[in-house]
Design a protein around this motif. Structure first.
Motif, PDB file in Angstrom:
ATOM      1  N   UNK A  48      -8.051  15.185  -3.545  1.00 48.79           N
ATOM      2  CA  UNK A  48      -8.082  13.518  -3.038  1.00 48.79           C
ATOM      3  C   UNK A  48      -7.911  13.288  -1.610  1.00 48.79           C
ATOM      4  N   UNK A  49      -8.560  12.103  -1.397  1.00 50.96           N
ATOM      5  CA  UNK A  49      -8.466  11.878  -0.004  1.00 50.96           C
ATOM      6  C   UNK A  49      -7.818  10.473   0.253  1.00 50.96           C
ATOM      7  N   UNK A  50      -7.102  10.403   1.489  1.00 47.89           N
ATOM      8  CA  UNK A  50      -6.702   9.033   1.838  1.00 47.89           C
ATOM      9  C   UNK A  50      -7.502   8.736   2.879  1.00 47.89           C
ATOM     10  N   UNK A  51      -7.063   7.726   3.657  1.00 44.80           N
ATOM     11  CA  UNK A  51      -7.878   7.300   4.695  1.00 44.80           C
ATOM     12  C   UNK A  51      -7.457   8.394   6.064  1.00 44.80           C
ATOM     13  N   UNK A  52      -8.536   8.320   7.007  1.00 49.97           N
ATOM     14  CA  UNK A  52      -8.368   9.258   8.045  1.00 49.97           C
ATOM     15  C   UNK A  52      -8.086  10.713   7.927  1.00 49.97           C
ATOM     16  N   UNK A  53      -8.710  11.241   6.561  1.00 51.61           N
ATOM     17  CA  UNK A  53      -8.466  12.566   6.184  1.00 51.61           C
ATOM     18  C   UNK A  53      -7.241  12.889   5.538  1.00 51.61           C
ATOM     19  N   UNK A  54      -6.539  11.873   5.419  1.00 52.00           N
ATOM     20  CA  UNK A  54      -5.208  12.289   4.740  1.00 52.00           C
ATOM     21  C   UNK A  54      -5.493  12.812   3.502  1.00 52.00           C
ATOM     22  N   UNK A  55      -4.399  13.478   2.810  1.00 52.69           N
ATOM     23  CA  UNK A  55      -4.577  14.023   1.240  1.00 52.69           C
ATOM     24  C   UNK A  55      -3.913  13.161   0.239  1.00 52.69           C
ATOM     25  N   UNK A  56      -4.679  12.955  -1.026  1.00 47.89           N
ATOM     26  CA  UNK A  56      -3.975  12.304  -1.827  1.00 47.89           C
ATOM     27  C   UNK A  56      -3.781  13.110  -3.026  1.00 47.89           C
ATOM     28  N   UNK A  57      -2.808  13.096  -3.426  1.00 55.28           N
ATOM     29  CA  UNK A  57      -2.067  13.810  -4.581  1.00 55.28           C
ATOM     30  C   UNK A  57      -2.433  13.383  -5.836  1.00 55.28           C
ATOM     31  N   UNK A  58      -3.247  14.141  -6.743  1.00 56.35           N
ATOM     32  CA  UNK A  58      -3.700  13.665  -7.930  1.00 56.35           C
ATOM     33  C   UNK A  58      -3.526  14.789  -9.073  1.00 56.35           C
ATOM     34  N   UNK A  59      -2.398  14.866  -9.576  1.00 57.07           N
ATOM     35  CA  UNK A  59      -2.105  15.720 -10.505  1.00 57.07           C
ATOM     36  C   UNK A  59      -2.551  15.385 -11.805  1.00 57.07           C
ATOM     37  N   UNK A  60      -2.761  16.745 -12.908  1.00 56.15           N
ATOM     38  CA  UNK A  60      -3.465  16.449 -14.100  1.00 56.15           C
ATOM     39  C   UNK A  60      -2.577  15.399 -15.055  1.00 56.15           C
ATOM     40  N   UNK A  61      -3.521  14.457 -15.484  1.00 58.28           N
ATOM     41  CA  UNK A  61      -2.953  13.645 -16.496  1.00 58.28           C
ATOM     42  C   UNK A  61      -2.136  12.779 -16.364  1.00 58.28           C
ATOM     43  N   UNK A  62      -1.486  12.428 -15.267  1.00 51.53           N
ATOM     44  CA  UNK A  62      -0.381  11.704 -14.854  1.00 51.53           C
ATOM     45  C   UNK A  62      -0.868  10.270 -14.271  1.00 51.53           C
ATOM     46  N   UNK A  63      -2.083  10.252 -13.786  1.00 52.79           N
ATOM     47  CA  UNK A  63      -2.216   8.982 -13.479  1.00 52.79           C
ATOM     48  C   UNK A  63      -3.749   8.639 -13.634  1.00 52.79           C
ATOM     49  N   UNK A  64      -4.234   7.353 -12.969  1.00 53.44           N
ATOM     50  CA  UNK A  64      -5.543   7.089 -13.077  1.00 53.44           C
ATOM     51  C   UNK A  64      -6.152   7.457 -11.699  1.00 53.44           C
ATOM     52  N   UNK A  65      -7.264   8.238 -11.716  1.00 54.33           N
ATOM     53  CA  UNK A  65      -7.932   8.597 -10.590  1.00 54.33           C
ATOM     54  C   UNK A  65      -9.240   8.210 -10.557  1.00 54.33           C
ATOM     55  N   UNK A  66      -9.721   7.007 -10.132  1.00 57.45           N
ATOM     56  CA  UNK A  66     -11.130   6.470 -10.330  1.00 57.45           C
ATOM     57  C   UNK A  66     -11.915   6.076  -9.082  1.00 57.45           C
ATOM     58  N   UNK A  67     -13.164   6.058  -9.247  1.00 54.63           N
ATOM     59  CA  UNK A  67     -14.006   5.415  -8.147  1.00 54.63           C
ATOM     60  C   UNK A  67     -15.018   4.302  -8.822  1.00 54.63           C
ATOM     61  N   UNK A  68     -15.355   3.429  -8.212  1.00 58.73           N
ATOM     62  CA  UNK A  68     -16.223   2.288  -8.775  1.00 58.73           C
ATOM     63  C   UNK A  68     -17.305   2.316  -7.680  1.00 58.73           C
ATOM     64  N   UNK A  69     -18.578   2.137  -8.278  1.00 60.42           N
ATOM     65  CA  UNK A  69     -19.724   2.079  -7.321  1.00 60.42           C
ATOM     66  C   UNK A  69     -20.227   0.576  -7.400  1.00 60.42           C
ATOM     67  N   UNK A  70     -20.296  -0.119  -6.286  1.00 61.54           N
ATOM     68  CA  UNK A  70     -20.804  -1.352  -6.143  1.00 61.54           C
ATOM     69  C   UNK A  70     -22.209  -1.503  -5.125  1.00 61.54           C
ATOM     70  N   UNK A  71     -23.086  -2.406  -5.484  1.00 56.67           N
ATOM     71  CA  UNK A  71     -24.212  -2.355  -4.524  1.00 56.67           C
ATOM     72  C   UNK A  71     -24.326  -3.813  -4.103  1.00 56.67           C
ATOM     73  N   UNK A  72     -23.206  -4.305  -3.532  1.00 59.86           N
ATOM     74  CA  UNK A  72     -23.218  -5.791  -3.026  1.00 59.86           C
ATOM     75  C   UNK A  72     -24.245  -6.134  -1.828  1.00 59.86           C
ATOM     76  N   UNK A  73     -24.845  -7.171  -1.648  1.00 60.62           N
ATOM     77  CA  UNK A  73     -25.747  -7.310  -0.679  1.00 60.62           C
ATOM     78  C   UNK A  73     -24.858  -8.318   0.346  1.00 60.62           C
ATOM     79  N   UNK A  74     -24.314  -7.412   1.220  1.00 59.65           N
ATOM     80  CA  UNK A  74     -23.192  -7.937   2.149  1.00 59.65           C
ATOM     81  C   UNK A  74     -23.404  -7.225   3.392  1.00 59.65           C
ATOM     82  N   UNK A  75     -22.998  -7.629   4.647  1.00 61.35           N
ATOM     83  CA  UNK A  75     -22.965  -6.855   5.631  1.00 61.35           C
ATOM     84  C   UNK A  75     -21.857  -5.860   5.615  1.00 61.35           C
ATOM     85  N   UNK A  76     -22.094  -4.745   6.476  1.00 64.09           N
ATOM     86  CA  UNK A  76     -20.935  -3.737   6.332  1.00 64.09           C
ATOM     87  C   UNK A  76     -19.522  -4.321   6.686  1.00 64.09           C
TER      88      UNK A  76
END
Ligand code: ATP
Length: 255
Positions: A48-76
């Motif tokens: 798991x990653x944090x910002x600037x290459x930091x590590x995110x601790x994500x052990x089994x079963x204890x948390x919600x580890x998820x990512x959401x895909x968006x395709x907004x028509x916006x400027x970066x």
């Protein structure tokens, strides 16, 4: 997806018992043409990653580890607002599901009793003035009973703060419902953060705090406000001058 009342978010779910990072998995799916709203959820992340290459601790079963895909028509440059909206959605969801009162630490963390409960990592694929897609990664420590050495002082979970365990499914669903509603409002308001400013400030603990800004330059300051664009306004301790801090550039200590 049973019982989920969203239109788009979470209509397609890619579930992993174990993976490196859900942001990474979803990026591959996005590059293959995955639909907006697709989510990747893992029982455990090994890298798991944090910002600037930091590590995110994500052990089994204890948390919600998820990512959401968006395709907004916006400027970066407008994509960082999605981090703020995700924070607001998660904060409101946790309040509603647990009765606890977590606070947002601008721009991308949620704290409970001053310890980190949630991390949000927004990544995007863009060129010039065009955003191809945005991935919003959300890590929530739900039923975690202990953290590895070094994290114990700064990290916490809903369980550790309340002594109760919570349904990860209920929280996940509520996050998706809230985030979809904020996202639709954001698109309808032509990607302006202004309509959310009041709601965000209400949940944000950074304002009026002393902060250490770690950017191109490091300095101590008093956080005083958030702009309608979602940036942090601070007054520097060393010269008393007001500065606007952009979320992409900095880490905040304190607040
Ligand atoms: P800062 O807190 O300095 O603003 P950040 O918001 O950029 O940093 P993130 O990149 O969101 O931090 O998260 C990475 C950091 O979070 C790690 O360096 C570690 O200190 C902490 N961390 C890692 N795993 C967890 C976890 N499961 N719960 C809470 N904190 C964690």
């Amino acid at each position: 997806a049973q019982g989920l009342s969203t239109k788009k978010l979470g209509r397609t779910i890619c579930f992993y018992k174990e993976t490196t990072t859900t942001n990474g998995c979803l990026r591959e799916i996005a590059l293959d043409g995955g639909d907006e709203g697709t989510i990747a959820v893992a029982e455990r992340m090994t890298a798991g990653r944090g910002r600037r290459g930091r590590h995110w601790e994500a052990p089994a079963g204890s948390g919600i580890w998820m990512s959401i895909l968006l395709r907004p028509n916006i400027f970066p440059s407008e994509a960082s607002v999605l981090t703020l909206l995700a924070g607001l959605a998660v904060c409101q969801a946790l309040e509603a599901e647990t009765g606890l009162s977590p606070k947002i630490k601008w721009p991308n963390d949620i704290l409970l009793n001053e310890k980190k409960l949630v991390g949000i990592l927004t990544e995007m694929d863009c060129e010039m003035q065009q955003t191809h897609f945005v991935i919003v990664g959300i890590g929530i420590n739900v039923n975690t009973t202990e953290f590895p050495e070094g994290l114990g002082d700064i990290a916490t979970s809903l369980y550790l703060e309340s002594g109760r365990t919570f349904s990860r499914k209920n929280i996940l669903q509520r996050v998706l419902v809230n985030f979809e509603s904020l996202y639709e409002e954001f698109i309808a308001s032509h990607s302006s953060f202004a309509p959310f400013l009041f709601r965000y400030k209400e949940k944000c603990s950074t304002i009026n705090q002393e902060v250490k800004v770690l950017g191109k330059e490091t300095f101590f300051a008093q956080a005083v406000d958030i702009t309608p664009e979602g940036e942090l306004v601070v007054i520097r301790k060393d010269n008393g001058k007001q500065e606007v801090v952009f979320s992409g550039e900095v880490s905040i200590r304190g607040g």
